[in-house]
Design a protein around this motif. Structure first.
Motif: not given
Length: 400
Positions: A20-21, A25-27, A95-96, A125-129
């Protein structure tokens, strides 16, 4: 890709990076689907007890890898794709990145040469903000896929290493004289734990003690030359090893060096010119166990070091520091000193060269003659300490 033995459990089959660099926003990752591309007659039933693990702390897992945290329950494959629910949800901060791994077992019924290639396909991959809660847009790079080929177990190859001393002379009474260096190589399936080596020696009683040293390549045990066994002199010597004394990493090798404390040449038990050699002989000269498969195997290939002749004393011939420099042109019918050698005897005894006994010193000469009428050179050996002529030799096969 590489091979993996059937029946292995809790094995790291593939690793993935969730990056997510560049994200806004984070995932929050809730599900990951892994694909198993089958080849060579493989079946999804070859793979058992699959789960996902993540590298979230500085600790290591009980397996020894960095993926210490289990992030899914255990699943059994029923199709070429397997969805893993991530519990609890895995947060990849903006960012990581997070690294994860697929850990599974290989069924004992899997067939040798079955192929399995693991990767995360598009929409895997399933992900949300983390802030908006919106579905995260994911891009996929799956060119670096991990391929495994099923094997019954690891195999061992034994050979004589190139560092083994060439056949020659050795002085009686020498301690730890090297008789042979043997290479034991593991194929690219699993690490091999060496359980036992059997060393056979020709005229083994000519040595009071035999020593076995081992050294493996990086990642093995030990990585520096280490004494791993010692036996009294005999024709057949068994060197057993406790578990993990010598471990050969997959696709690497270990060197085993046999050294011996030689007895003195006394003219009775050992006479000048007596032969001694050592090697890995017999149908079970090397006994090993696969670290993953737990299966035991033996080497049936026999190798012996080169024969060494034992003498009470031997000569050492080296180029003298006072030897003339090369590059000179020699004139016809003129005498030139072309080389000077130091001849030294071992401290054990004097060395005598006797023509009547067939003793000789061989001179190798290489030259070029520009005078087509003169196609030979006469070499004279002299003892420079006395000035005595020891012999002459004519060389006639120079090119013009």
């Amino acid at each position: 890709g590489r091979s993996i033995p059937e029946g292995v459990s809790g094995f790291l089959l593939a690793t993935f990076s969730l990056d997510a660099s560049a994200a806004g926003e984070s995932a929050q990752v809730t599900s990951i689907t892994v694909t198993d591309s089958l080849g060579g007659g493989a079946a999804v039933a070859d793979i058992d007890d699959s789960s996902l693990w993540a590298d979230l702390t500085i600790a290591n897992s009980a397996r020894g890898d960095v993926y210490e945290t289990q992030i899914s329950t255990i699943y059994q494959w029923s199709a070429a794709t397997q969805a893993f629910t991530v519990t609890p949800t895995l947060t990849v901060a903006k960012g990581t990145y997070k690294n994860i791994a697929l850990i599974a077992s290989v069924n004992t019924s899997a067939d040798a040469d079955d192929n399995h290639t693991f990767y995360i396909n598009s929409s895997g991959v399933t992900a949300n903000g983390g802030s908006t809660g919106s579905t995260t847009s994911v891009s996929y790079v799956s060119t670096n896929k991990q391929t495994w080929t099923i094997a019954t177990s690891g195999t061992l190859t034994v050979s004589l290493d190139s560092s083994t001393p060439a056949a020659g002379m050795v002085v009686g009474g020498t301690n730890k004289a090297t008789l042979g260096v043997f290479r034991l190589a593991a194929n690219n399936v699993e690490s091999l734990d060496v359980d036992q080596l059997i060393v056979h020696a020709t005229n083994g009683s000519y040595a009071t003690t035999y020593y076995l040293y081992a050294q493996t390549q990086t990642g093995g045990i030990p990585t520096t030359e280490t004494l791993v066994g010692q036996q009294n002199g005999a024709e057949r010597m068994v060197f057993p090893f406790a578990d993990a004394t010598v471990v050969i990493p997959a696709n690497k090798y270990a060197l085993f060096t046999v050294k011996a404390d030689l007895q003195d040449v006394d003219g009775t038990t050992i006479t000048n010119g007596a032969d001694i050699s050592a090697g890995l002989k017999g149908s079970t000269n090397a006994l090993i166990t696969g670290k993953l498969s737990g299966q035991q195997a033996v080497s049936h290939t026999a190798y012996t070091g080169y024969t060494m002749d034992v003498y009470k004393s031997i000569p050492y011939i080296t180029k003298s520091a006072s030897s003339p420099a090369g590059g000179n042109t020699l004139s016809v019918s003129s005498a030139f000193e072309v080389a000077r050698f130091d001849v030294r005897a071992h401290a054990n005894d004097d060395i005598t060269f006797e023509g009547a006994d067939g003793d000789s010193i061989v001179l190798y000469a290489n030259g070029y003659v520009t005078d087509t009428t003169q196609t030979y050179l006469t070499f004279t050996w002299k003892d420079m300490s006395t000035g005595n002529t020891l012999g002459t030799s004519t060389v006639t096969r120079f090119s013009t």
